[in-house]
Design an enzyme around this catalytic site. Structure first.
Site, PDB file in Angstrom:
ATOM      1  N   ARG A 114      35.286  75.202  18.752  1.00 52.44           N
ATOM      2  CA  ARG A 114      34.237  75.071  17.354  1.00 52.44           C
ATOM      3  C   ARG A 114      34.845  76.124  16.274  1.00 52.44           C
ATOM      4  O   ARG A 114      34.237  76.981  15.684  1.00 52.44           O
ATOM      5  CB  ARG A 114      32.775  75.837  17.845  1.00 52.44           C
ATOM      6  N   GLU A 144      25.757  78.298  16.787  1.00 52.39           N
ATOM      7  CA  GLU A 144      26.662  77.442  16.751  1.00 52.39           C
ATOM      8  C   GLU A 144      26.215  76.906  15.134  1.00 52.39           C
ATOM      9  O   GLU A 144      27.125  76.214  14.314  1.00 52.39           O
ATOM     10  CB  GLU A 144      26.663  76.091  17.476  1.00 52.39           C
ATOM     11  N   SER A 194      23.146  71.186  18.844  1.00 48.97           N
ATOM     12  CA  SER A 194      23.316  72.383  19.773  1.00 48.97           C
ATOM     13  C   SER A 194      23.212  73.797  18.905  1.00 48.97           C
ATOM     14  O   SER A 194      23.610  73.881  18.138  1.00 48.97           O
ATOM     15  CB  SER A 194      24.781  72.460  20.359  1.00 48.97           C
TER      16      SER A 194
END
Length: 302
Positions: free
Chosen positions: A175, A295, A225
């Protein structure tokens, strides 16, 4: 916003569009967010480059927006100019490579790959964002990430120079990409795939999208998410084990279908979601000693 600025922006955006005091909830998958002073939608790559050059020269704050699928925007909105890349979505195929602009949706690129019998991009077919945003955060699903398929990326740097970065120069990790540290804007990227079989590619895309439908709360607005996966754990499992499945604050709720998602049950505010994020972090830290990192990107005036 001063009238003179609006006139100048209109001059730059001959093919594009300009909206004043535009509610950001119309442009985010969470369906939350107050007004952007100005929402600019460049009609071409040149308009984007000229617009950014002007905003930087005049020191006007700006924010780059893709599909708004990974964003939580405050009710007070975003000052300055939100630059939406939705019109920059050209996709061309050269052999086993796809060259796509930053505003192209991942699902569209996946379908182009399917039609040309190119395999390797199936994992991204259900990710609801644009290529630019996916590259910045190295988005992934089902064991694959953008770093596995992106060969090189063309960006506009902070001095309005166009640079091409190799996969290695992007410094991809979980990420993460180098673009999170820079004021660089993705213009387009080269995606390297392999020859495949149409039916097999289609079957894989359908299987992954079926898994997504079964496991994710797609019936409600969310930003995907909510938390990054902590090393050695799954965020959703930690949240569930902490007894927070179905827990809600105002209109924001931990999904009962997948605890890794916060959903908007209909009238969630920015602070409902923010307070729920912070509460989840606190409880998981107390119970398991694990720090959950968001996130989703939180933007706007608090």
């Amino acid at each position: 916003m001063a009238e003179i600025l609006v006139d100048k922006l209109k001059e730059i955006l001959k093919e594009g569009k300009l909206y004043l005091n535009e509610p950001m909830k119309r442009h985010t998958s969470f369906k939350i967010g107050g007004p952007a002073d100005v929402l600019a939608v460049p009609g071409s790559r040149d308009e984007l480059i000229n617009l950014i050059a002007y905003l930087r020269q005049e020191k006007i704050p700006f924010f780059i927006l893709g599909n708004g699928t990974n964003l939580l925007v405050s009710e007070k909105g975003i000052r300055g100019v939100v630059v939406k890349l939705s019109s920059l979505r050209n996709v061309i195929v050269e052999g086993t490579k796809i060259i796509a602009e930053a505003g192209a949706s991942l699902s569209y690129i996946a379908n182009v790959a399917l039609v040309h019998e190119l395999t390797g991009f199936e994992f991204a077919s259900g990710i609801p964002g644009t290529l630019g945003g996916a590259i910045v955060m190295n988005a992934g699903a089902y064991g694959s990430e953008m770093k596995d398929v992106v060969e090189k990326v063309e960006v506009l740097d902070e001095n309005n120079n166009i640079l091409i970065l190799s996969n290695q120069e992007m410094k991809f990790s979980y990420r993460y990409s180098i673009l999170q540290e820079k004021e660089w804007i993705v213009l387009r990227a080269w995606i390297s795939l392999e020859r495949g079989n149409y039916e097999e590619i289609k079957k894989k895309m359908e299987e992954l999208n079926q898994r997504r439908k079964e496991k994710q709360p797609l019936d409600y607005p969310s930003a995907g998410s909510t938390f990054k996966r902590p090393p050695g754990y799954y965020a959703g499992k930690l949240i569930e084990d902490a007894g927070l499945k179905g827990y809600s604050i105002g209109g924001a709720k931990v999904s009962e279908k997948h605890s890794g998602f916060i959903i908007n049950t209909g009238n969630a505010t920015f602070y409902d979601v923010l307070n729920l994020i912070e509460y989840i972090q606190k409880v998981v830290k107390e119970k398991f000693g694990v720090e959950l990192m968001p996130e989703i990107k939180i933007v706007g005036e608090k």
